[in-house]
Scaffold this active site. Structure first.
Site, PDB file in Angstrom:
ATOM      1  N   GLY A   1       0.822  -1.213   0.000  1.00  0.00           N
ATOM      2  CA  GLY A   1       0.000   0.000   0.000  1.00  0.00           C
ATOM      3  C   GLY A   1       0.850   1.255   0.000  1.00  0.00           C
ATOM      4  CB  ALA A   2       4.210   1.890  -1.149  1.00  0.00           C
ATOM      5  CB  SER A   3      -0.224   3.680  -4.528  1.00  0.00           C
ATOM      6  OG  SER A   3      -1.306   3.251  -3.728  1.00  0.00           O
ATOM      7  NE  ARG A   4      -4.702   5.484  -2.725  1.00  0.00           N
ATOM      8  CZ  ARG A   4      -5.624   5.176  -1.818  1.00  0.00           C
ATOM      9  NH1 ARG A   4      -6.052   6.093  -0.967  1.00  0.00           N
ATOM     10  NH2 ARG A   4      -6.154   3.972  -1.782  1.00  0.00           N
TER      11      ARG A   4
ATOM     12  CE1 TYR B   1      -8.193   0.794   9.732  1.00  0.00           C
ATOM     13  CE2 TYR B   1      -8.370   1.792  11.916  1.00  0.00           C
ATOM     14  CZ  TYR B   1      -7.684   1.629  10.711  1.00  0.00           C
ATOM     15  OH  TYR B   1      -6.497   2.276  10.520  1.00  0.00           O
TER      16      TYR B   1
ATOM     17  CE  LYS C   1      -5.158  -1.020  10.621  1.00  0.00           C
ATOM     18  NZ  LYS C   1      -4.027  -1.286   9.711  1.00  0.00           N
TER      19      LYS C   1
ATOM     20  CB  ILE D   1      -1.748   9.841   9.984  1.00  0.00           C
ATOM     21  CG1 ILE D   1      -1.203   9.099  11.235  1.00  0.00           C
ATOM     22  CG2 ILE D   1      -0.612  10.330   9.083  1.00  0.00           C
ATOM     23  CD1 ILE D   1      -0.297   9.886  12.159  1.00  0.00           C
TER      24      ILE D   1
END
Ligand code: NAP
Length: 246
Positions: free
Chosen positions: A11-14, A154, A158, A187
């Site tokens: 998930g490094a596109s954003r 979620y 987690k 974030i």
């Protein structure tokens, strides 16, 4: 094959994953920029890495797909020789109150966030065990520690990531592999940009430091955990949340 450490960031596109990919590349790693659907965004991250003098590649994989993860990790090892760092960052939300939450919303979030983390560890640990070294960083959340109304799926995913992190740390420590989790608070990314101004203000009021964090704040911590300076740290869940959960 690159001389640099090989780092895989899911998930490094954003968002946070993008910031971690850029930072690990700046610190000298060859970074595999993973995405699921956002190919152009992932290519832009790879281009930014190369523009700054780093090295990287773009690879698509849906982390929720067990067989696809096995094939992907094999492809990485056959192309680049090894995996030194794995950052399990890919994650989604499908919020709603518990009593109205659909089975699909629950399953999708668990399958991406928790099973996706398991899938990648399952197949990246093999070459790490052979190499007798490796570093795995899993993206948890303060919500996995404290719970949050409207995020049963979620929060459960987690909390599961935290249990998975500690178990993997215990099983893999003797093989020279460290496994830690980061628990971010709020974030500024696409994930939180959907919150209304009212919710953002109420959320910021719960943060002792008084404001949302930046993706780079999480990337700084990931870079430390991936470095030799963290060589005696494993099985930990480190918060990056402006003091939200103490
Ligand atoms: P984001 O901006 O929504 O980005 C999510 C990333 O995950 C994207 O790169 C997306 O790829 C990727 N992804 C989603 N499903 C995937 C799949 N099945 N396979 C592979 N990649 C997939 O999210 P973010 O805010 O940066 O969050 C990153 C991580 O930090 C998540 O695990 C999230 O739960 C956690 N976190 C975030 C916050 C926050 O406040 N932002 C707080 C605590 C924890 P595509 O673009 O290709 O879809």
């Amino acid at each position: 094959m690159p001389d640099r450490k090989i780092a895989v960031v899911t998930g490094a596109s954003r968002g946070i994953g993008r910031a971690i990919a850029l930072r690990l590349a700046k610190d000298g790693a060859f970074v595999i920029v993973n995405y699921n659907g956002s190919r152009e965004a992932a290519e832009a991250v790879r281009d930014e890495i190369c523009k700054e003098g780093g090295e990287g590649a773009v690879m698509q994989c849906d982390v929720s797909d067990y067989a696809a993860c096995e094939a992907w990790m094999k492809e990485i090892v056959s192309t680049y020789g090894r995996i030194d760092i794995l950052v399990n960052n890919a994650g989604i939300t499908k919020d709603g109150l518990l009593m109205g939450m659909s089975e699909e919303a629950f399953d999708q979030v668990i399958t991406t966030n928790l099973k996706g983390t398991f899938n990648c560890i399952r197949f990246a640990a093999r070459p790490m065990i052979r190499a007798k070294s490796g570093c795995i960083i899993n993206m948890a959340s303060v919500v996995g520690v404290a719970g949050n109304a409207g995020q049963a799926n979620y929060a459960a995913s987690k909390a599961g990531v935290i249990g998975l992190t500690k178990t993997a740390a215990k099983e893999l420590a003797s093989r020279g592999i460290r496994v830690n989790a980061i628990a971010p608070g709020f974030i500024e990314t696409d994930m939180t940009s959907v919150l209304s101004e009212k919710v953002k203000e109420a959320s910021a009021a719960q943060i002792p430091l008084g404001h949302f964090g930046k993706a780079e704040d999480v990337a700084n911590l990931a870079a430390f955990l991936a470095s030799d300076e963290a060589s005696y740290i494993t099985g930990q869940v480190i918060h990056c949340d402006g003091g939200m959960v103490m």
